[in-house]
Enzyme design. Structure first.
Site, short mmCIF file in Angstrom:
data_model
loop_
_atom_site.label_atom_id
_atom_site.label_comp_id
_atom_site.label_asym_id
_atom_site.label_seq_id
_atom_site.Cartn_x
_atom_site.Cartn_y
_atom_site.Cartn_z
N LYS A 171 31.74 42.78 16.54
CA LYS A 171 30.36 43.15 16.19
C LYS A 171 29.35 42.04 16.49
O LYS A 171 28.25 42.32 16.97
CB LYS A 171 30.28 43.55 14.71
CG LYS A 171 30.98 44.87 14.40
CD LYS A 171 30.79 45.28 12.95
CE LYS A 171 31.53 46.56 12.64
NZ LYS A 171 31.34 47.02 11.26
N ASP A 195 25.82 50.60 9.83
CA ASP A 195 26.65 50.43 8.63
C ASP A 195 25.82 50.56 7.33
O ASP A 195 26.23 51.24 6.39
CB ASP A 195 27.34 49.06 8.64
CG ASP A 195 28.59 49.04 9.51
OD1 ASP A 195 29.20 50.11 9.70
OD2 ASP A 195 28.96 47.97 10.00
#
Ligand code: NAP
Length: 292
Positions: free
Chosen positions: A83, A119
Protein backbone atom coordinates in the site's frame (compact mmCIF):
# COMPACT_ATOMS: atom_id res chain seq x y z
CA UNK A 1 -16.94 -4.13 -22.46
CA UNK A 2 -20.25 -4.79 -20.75
CA UNK A 3 -22.78 -7.59 -20.96
CA UNK A 4 -26.48 -7.11 -20.33
CA UNK A 5 -28.90 -8.08 -17.57
CA UNK A 6 -28.30 -9.48 -14.10
CA UNK A 7 -26.11 -12.56 -14.26
CA UNK A 8 -23.96 -11.12 -17.05
CA UNK A 9 -22.24 -12.95 -19.82
CA UNK A 10 -21.04 -15.97 -17.73
CA UNK A 11 -20.87 -19.30 -19.52
CA UNK A 12 -18.58 -21.31 -21.77
CA UNK A 13 -16.01 -19.05 -23.38
CA UNK A 14 -16.04 -16.57 -20.50
CA UNK A 15 -13.90 -14.69 -19.64
CA UNK A 16 -12.93 -13.88 -23.21
CA UNK A 17 -10.50 -11.61 -25.05
CA UNK A 18 -13.13 -8.88 -24.73
CA UNK A 19 -13.45 -9.12 -20.94
CA UNK A 20 -12.24 -6.23 -18.80
CA UNK A 21 -9.74 -7.33 -16.15
CA UNK A 22 -8.95 -5.93 -12.71
CA UNK A 23 -6.41 -7.40 -10.31
CA UNK A 24 -5.70 -7.74 -6.60
CA UNK A 25 -1.99 -7.58 -5.72
CA UNK A 26 -0.52 -8.70 -2.41
CA UNK A 27 1.58 -11.35 -0.74
CA UNK A 28 0.05 -13.56 0.48
CA UNK A 29 -3.02 -13.22 -1.75
CA UNK A 30 -4.40 -16.74 -2.22
CA UNK A 31 -6.90 -16.37 0.66
CA UNK A 32 -8.00 -12.85 -0.27
CA UNK A 33 -11.78 -12.44 -0.48
CA UNK A 34 -11.40 -9.42 -2.79
CA UNK A 35 -11.71 -11.27 -6.15
CA UNK A 36 -14.86 -12.98 -4.86
CA UNK A 37 -16.31 -9.63 -3.75
CA UNK A 38 -15.52 -7.96 -7.07
CA UNK A 39 -16.67 -10.90 -9.22
CA UNK A 40 -19.93 -11.20 -7.29
CA UNK A 41 -20.60 -7.55 -8.01
CA UNK A 42 -19.61 -7.78 -11.68
CA UNK A 43 -21.95 -10.72 -12.16
CA UNK A 44 -24.80 -9.00 -10.31
CA UNK A 45 -24.35 -5.89 -12.48
CA UNK A 46 -24.19 -7.93 -15.70
CA UNK A 47 -20.68 -6.71 -16.52
CA UNK A 48 -18.17 -8.62 -18.64
CA UNK A 49 -15.48 -7.86 -16.05
CA UNK A 50 -13.29 -10.27 -14.08
CA UNK A 51 -11.14 -9.82 -10.95
CA UNK A 52 -8.06 -12.01 -10.37
CA UNK A 53 -5.56 -12.30 -7.51
CA UNK A 54 -1.87 -11.84 -8.35
CA UNK A 55 0.80 -12.84 -5.83
CA UNK A 56 3.27 -9.98 -6.05
CA UNK A 57 6.15 -10.27 -3.56
CA UNK A 58 7.59 -7.27 -1.70
CA UNK A 59 9.73 -5.21 -4.08
CA UNK A 60 7.83 -6.25 -7.21
CA UNK A 61 5.13 -3.55 -7.18
CA UNK A 62 6.87 -1.45 -9.89
CA UNK A 63 6.74 -4.41 -12.30
CA UNK A 64 3.09 -5.04 -11.35
CA UNK A 65 2.15 -1.43 -12.12
CA UNK A 66 4.00 -1.59 -15.44
CA UNK A 67 1.89 -4.69 -16.12
CA UNK A 68 -1.31 -2.76 -15.39
CA UNK A 69 -0.32 -0.20 -18.01
CA UNK A 70 1.04 -2.70 -20.51
CA UNK A 71 -1.87 -5.13 -20.29
CA UNK A 72 -4.55 -2.47 -19.94
CA UNK A 73 -6.03 -3.68 -16.65
CA UNK A 74 -8.89 -1.37 -15.62
CA UNK A 75 -7.72 -1.16 -12.04
CA UNK A 76 -6.02 -2.75 -9.07
CA UNK A 77 -6.91 -3.50 -5.50
CA UNK A 78 -3.75 -3.27 -3.39
CA UNK A 79 -3.11 -5.12 -0.16
CA UNK A 80 -0.13 -5.94 2.10
CA UNK A 81 2.77 -5.30 1.65
CA UNK A 82 2.29 -2.81 -1.19
CA UNK A 83 0.00 0.00 0.00
CA UNK A 84 2.77 2.50 0.85
CA UNK A 85 5.01 1.79 -2.15
CA UNK A 86 2.11 1.94 -4.64
CA UNK A 87 1.34 5.42 -3.27
CA UNK A 88 4.79 6.43 -4.52
CA UNK A 89 4.40 4.72 -7.92
CA UNK A 90 1.06 6.00 -9.22
CA UNK A 91 0.82 9.02 -11.56
CA UNK A 92 -1.67 10.82 -9.30
CA UNK A 93 -2.85 10.43 -5.71
CA UNK A 94 -6.25 11.52 -4.42
CA UNK A 95 -6.20 13.75 -1.32
CA UNK A 96 -7.00 10.79 0.96
CA UNK A 97 -4.15 8.70 -0.49
CA UNK A 98 -1.88 11.71 -0.05
CA UNK A 99 -2.82 12.12 3.62
CA UNK A 100 -2.44 8.41 4.39
CA UNK A 101 0.62 7.79 2.22
CA UNK A 102 -1.10 4.53 1.28
CA UNK A 103 -3.10 3.33 -1.73
CA UNK A 104 -5.52 0.39 -1.71
CA UNK A 105 -7.12 1.10 -5.09
CA UNK A 106 -5.70 2.10 -8.46
CA UNK A 107 -7.88 3.34 -11.31
CA UNK A 108 -6.36 3.12 -14.80
CA UNK A 109 -7.50 6.12 -16.84
CA UNK A 110 -6.05 5.37 -20.30
CA UNK A 111 -2.62 4.59 -18.87
CA UNK A 112 -2.71 7.35 -16.22
CA UNK A 113 -2.81 5.54 -12.87
CA UNK A 114 -4.77 7.25 -10.09
CA UNK A 115 -4.23 5.90 -6.56
CA UNK A 116 -6.78 6.30 -3.80
CA UNK A 117 -7.70 4.67 -0.49
CA UNK A 118 -11.17 3.33 0.33
CA UNK A 119 -10.36 1.69 3.71
CA UNK A 120 -11.61 4.58 5.86
CA UNK A 121 -14.76 5.05 3.78
CA UNK A 122 -15.39 1.31 4.09
CA UNK A 123 -14.97 1.51 7.86
CA UNK A 124 -17.42 4.39 8.37
CA UNK A 125 -20.03 2.96 5.98
CA UNK A 126 -19.81 -0.39 7.75
CA UNK A 127 -20.05 1.28 11.17
CA UNK A 128 -23.14 3.29 10.27
CA UNK A 129 -24.84 0.40 8.48
CA UNK A 130 -23.88 -2.22 11.08
CA UNK A 131 -24.52 -0.32 14.33
CA UNK A 132 -26.40 2.88 13.43
CA UNK A 133 -23.72 4.95 15.21
CA UNK A 134 -23.13 8.37 13.68
CA UNK A 135 -19.54 9.28 14.63
CA UNK A 136 -20.26 13.05 14.64
CA UNK A 137 -19.69 14.46 18.12
CA UNK A 138 -18.65 11.09 19.64
CA UNK A 139 -15.41 10.10 21.38
CA UNK A 140 -13.36 7.23 19.98
CA UNK A 141 -10.42 5.10 21.06
CA UNK A 142 -8.46 3.47 18.22
CA UNK A 143 -6.15 0.63 19.25
CA UNK A 144 -3.08 0.23 17.02
CA UNK A 145 -1.23 2.70 14.82
CA UNK A 146 -0.63 0.83 11.54
CA UNK A 147 -2.16 1.34 8.11
CA UNK A 148 -5.72 0.35 9.06
CA UNK A 149 -5.66 2.44 12.27
CA UNK A 150 -4.48 5.49 10.32
CA UNK A 151 -7.27 5.07 7.76
CA UNK A 152 -9.83 4.77 10.58
CA UNK A 153 -8.45 7.85 12.38
CA UNK A 154 -8.67 10.01 9.26
CA UNK A 155 -12.15 8.76 8.34
CA UNK A 156 -13.54 9.30 11.86
CA UNK A 157 -11.96 12.75 12.01
CA UNK A 158 -13.54 13.66 8.67
CA UNK A 159 -16.88 12.30 9.96
CA UNK A 160 -16.81 14.89 12.76
CA UNK A 161 -15.76 12.81 15.77
CA UNK A 162 -15.15 15.07 18.79
CA UNK A 163 -11.96 13.32 20.00
CA UNK A 164 -9.81 10.38 18.90
CA UNK A 165 -7.44 8.72 21.36
CA UNK A 166 -4.83 6.41 19.81
CA UNK A 167 -3.55 3.60 22.03
CA UNK A 168 -0.56 1.64 20.69
CA UNK A 169 2.55 -0.07 21.99
CA UNK A 170 4.94 2.32 20.23
CA UNK A 171 4.33 5.90 21.45
CA UNK A 172 5.90 7.52 18.37
CA UNK A 173 3.64 5.53 16.02
CA UNK A 174 0.62 6.41 18.19
CA UNK A 175 1.54 10.11 18.05
CA UNK A 176 1.93 9.99 14.25
CA UNK A 177 -1.49 8.35 13.86
CA UNK A 178 -3.16 10.76 16.32
CA UNK A 179 -1.70 13.73 14.44
CA UNK A 180 -3.81 12.76 11.39
CA UNK A 181 -6.98 13.73 13.26
CA UNK A 182 -8.20 17.27 13.87
CA UNK A 183 -8.66 16.40 17.55
CA UNK A 184 -6.39 13.43 18.19
CA UNK A 185 -4.12 12.49 21.08
CA UNK A 186 -2.16 9.55 22.44
CA UNK A 187 -3.72 7.71 25.35
CA UNK A 188 -3.90 4.43 27.22
CA UNK A 189 -6.36 1.68 28.07
CA UNK A 190 -7.64 3.94 30.88
CA UNK A 191 -9.30 6.12 28.20
CA UNK A 192 -11.46 3.25 26.94
CA UNK A 193 -14.37 3.38 29.45
CA UNK A 194 -15.08 7.03 28.51
CA UNK A 195 -15.27 6.34 24.76
CA UNK A 196 -18.48 5.93 22.74
CA UNK A 197 -16.57 3.88 20.15
CA UNK A 198 -13.57 1.56 20.59
CA UNK A 199 -11.85 0.08 17.53
CA UNK A 200 -9.25 -2.70 17.46
CA UNK A 201 -6.90 -2.13 14.52
CA UNK A 202 -4.24 -4.65 15.61
CA UNK A 203 -4.04 -8.28 14.42
CA UNK A 204 -4.39 -9.59 18.00
CA UNK A 205 -7.11 -12.25 17.87
CA UNK A 206 -6.86 -12.86 14.12
CA UNK A 207 -7.11 -16.45 12.87
CA UNK A 208 -3.65 -17.79 12.04
CA UNK A 209 -1.83 -14.93 13.79
CA UNK A 210 0.76 -17.12 15.54
CA UNK A 211 0.28 -19.53 18.43
CA UNK A 212 1.63 -17.35 21.27
CA UNK A 213 -0.65 -15.76 23.86
CA UNK A 214 -1.48 -12.21 22.74
CA UNK A 215 -2.77 -9.75 25.27
CA UNK A 216 -5.23 -7.14 23.99
CA UNK A 217 -3.91 -3.59 24.32
CA UNK A 218 -7.34 -2.58 25.68
CA UNK A 219 -8.84 -5.51 27.62
CA UNK A 220 -12.51 -6.41 27.12
CA UNK A 221 -12.99 -5.85 30.87
CA UNK A 222 -12.59 -2.10 30.18
CA UNK A 223 -15.58 -2.14 27.80
CA UNK A 224 -19.32 -2.40 28.32
CA UNK A 225 -22.85 -1.07 28.05
CA UNK A 226 -23.39 2.12 26.04
CA UNK A 227 -20.33 1.53 23.84
CA UNK A 228 -19.88 0.40 20.25
CA UNK A 229 -16.88 -1.92 19.91
CA UNK A 230 -15.47 -2.73 16.47
CA UNK A 231 -12.79 -5.28 15.65
CA UNK A 232 -11.34 -4.84 12.14
CA UNK A 233 -10.49 -8.55 12.10
CA UNK A 234 -12.94 -10.54 9.96
CA UNK A 235 -11.60 -14.06 10.53
CA UNK A 236 -12.86 -15.32 12.94
CA UNK A 237 -16.28 -13.68 12.64
CA UNK A 238 -16.20 -12.94 16.38
CA UNK A 239 -12.89 -12.51 18.21
CA UNK A 240 -12.56 -13.29 21.91
CA UNK A 241 -12.23 -9.54 22.49
CA UNK A 242 -15.56 -8.90 20.75
CA UNK A 243 -17.23 -11.72 22.70
CA UNK A 244 -15.91 -10.29 26.00
CA UNK A 245 -17.19 -6.82 25.16
CA UNK A 246 -20.58 -8.20 24.07
CA UNK A 247 -20.90 -10.13 27.36
CA UNK A 248 -20.42 -6.83 29.18
CA UNK A 249 -23.22 -5.20 27.18
CA UNK A 250 -21.37 -3.45 24.34
CA UNK A 251 -22.72 -3.42 20.79
CA UNK A 252 -20.06 -5.26 18.76
CA UNK A 253 -19.18 -5.34 15.07
CA UNK A 254 -16.56 -7.39 13.19
CA UNK A 255 -14.41 -6.41 10.22
CA UNK A 256 -16.25 -8.11 7.34
CA UNK A 257 -18.46 -5.06 6.73
CA UNK A 258 -15.40 -2.84 6.32
CA UNK A 259 -13.90 -5.33 3.87
CA UNK A 260 -17.13 -5.40 1.85
CA UNK A 261 -17.62 -1.63 1.85
CA UNK A 262 -14.01 -0.81 0.90
CA UNK A 263 -14.31 -3.27 -2.01
CA UNK A 264 -17.69 -1.79 -2.98
CA UNK A 265 -16.14 1.68 -3.07
CA UNK A 266 -13.37 0.37 -5.36
CA UNK A 267 -15.93 -1.16 -7.63
CA UNK A 268 -17.85 2.12 -7.86
CA UNK A 269 -14.64 3.93 -8.84
CA UNK A 270 -13.76 1.41 -11.55
CA UNK A 271 -17.21 1.03 -13.10
CA UNK A 272 -19.12 4.21 -12.17
CA UNK A 273 -21.99 1.98 -11.01
CA UNK A 274 -23.73 1.47 -7.65
CA UNK A 275 -22.22 -1.64 -6.03
CA UNK A 276 -24.57 -4.46 -4.90
CA UNK A 277 -23.40 -4.39 -1.28
CA UNK A 278 -25.87 -6.99 0.03
CA UNK A 279 -24.83 -9.60 -2.58
CA UNK A 280 -21.18 -8.89 -1.89
CA UNK A 281 -21.74 -9.29 1.86
CA UNK A 282 -23.56 -12.60 1.39
CA UNK A 283 -20.80 -14.00 -0.86
CA UNK A 284 -18.01 -13.02 1.55
CA UNK A 285 -19.92 -14.22 4.59
CA UNK A 286 -20.61 -17.68 3.15
CA UNK A 287 -17.01 -18.03 1.89
CA UNK A 288 -15.79 -17.24 5.41
CA UNK A 289 -18.18 -19.80 6.94
CA UNK A 290 -16.93 -22.48 4.55
CA UNK A 291 -13.34 -21.77 5.59
CA UNK A 292 -14.06 -21.75 9.36
P1 NAP B 1 -0.18 -3.04 10.40
O1 NAP B 1 0.02 -1.86 9.50
O2 NAP B 1 0.86 -4.08 10.47
O3 NAP B 1 -0.46 -2.45 11.88
C1 NAP B 1 -0.71 -3.30 12.95
C2 NAP B 1 -0.77 -2.50 14.26
O4 NAP B 1 -1.00 -3.45 15.31
C3 NAP B 1 0.54 -1.78 14.60
O5 NAP B 1 0.25 -0.64 15.34
C4 NAP B 1 1.24 -2.84 15.47
O6 NAP B 1 2.19 -2.30 16.35
C5 NAP B 1 0.08 -3.37 16.26
N1 NAP B 1 0.35 -4.70 16.82
C6 NAP B 1 0.61 -5.83 16.13
N2 NAP B 1 0.80 -6.86 16.98
C7 NAP B 1 0.66 -6.35 18.23
C8 NAP B 1 0.73 -6.90 19.54
N3 NAP B 1 0.98 -8.21 19.75
N4 NAP B 1 0.54 -6.07 20.60
C9 NAP B 1 0.30 -4.77 20.41
N5 NAP B 1 0.19 -4.18 19.20
C10 NAP B 1 0.37 -4.96 18.12
O7 NAP B 1 -1.53 -3.80 10.01
P2 NAP B 1 -2.87 -3.16 9.42
O8 NAP B 1 -2.86 -3.25 7.95
O9 NAP B 1 -3.08 -1.84 10.06
O10 NAP B 1 -3.97 -4.23 9.92
C11 NAP B 1 -4.35 -4.31 11.28
C12 NAP B 1 -5.53 -5.24 11.43
O11 NAP B 1 -6.65 -4.71 10.75
C13 NAP B 1 -5.30 -6.66 10.86
O12 NAP B 1 -5.92 -7.59 11.71
C14 NAP B 1 -5.99 -6.61 9.54
O13 NAP B 1 -6.47 -7.88 9.13
C15 NAP B 1 -7.17 -5.70 9.86
N6 NAP B 1 -7.68 -5.01 8.67
C16 NAP B 1 -8.97 -5.23 8.33
C17 NAP B 1 -9.50 -4.59 7.23
C18 NAP B 1 -10.93 -4.83 6.87
O14 NAP B 1 -11.33 -4.47 5.75
N7 NAP B 1 -11.73 -5.40 7.76
C19 NAP B 1 -8.71 -3.71 6.46
C20 NAP B 1 -7.38 -3.50 6.83
C21 NAP B 1 -6.87 -4.16 7.95
P3 NAP B 1 3.74 -2.19 15.89
O15 NAP B 1 3.79 -1.13 14.83
O16 NAP B 1 4.43 -1.83 17.15
O17 NAP B 1 4.12 -3.55 15.36
Amino acid sequence: MTGSGTGGPRGPGWPSAASTVVGVIGDPVAHSLSPLLHNTAFEHLGLDWVSLGFRVPAGAAPAALAGVRGLGLAGLSVTMPHKAVVAELVDERTPIAQRLGAVNCVVNRDGHLVGTNTDGQGFVESLVRGTGLDPAGKRAVVVGAGGAARAVVVALSDAGISEIVVVARRPEAAAAAASLAVRGRVGSARDAPEADLVVNATPIGMAGNGSGIQIPVVPAEALGRGQVVVDLIYEPAETEWMAGAAQRGAVVLGGLGMLVHQAAAQLALWTGLDPPVVSMWEAASSARSERA
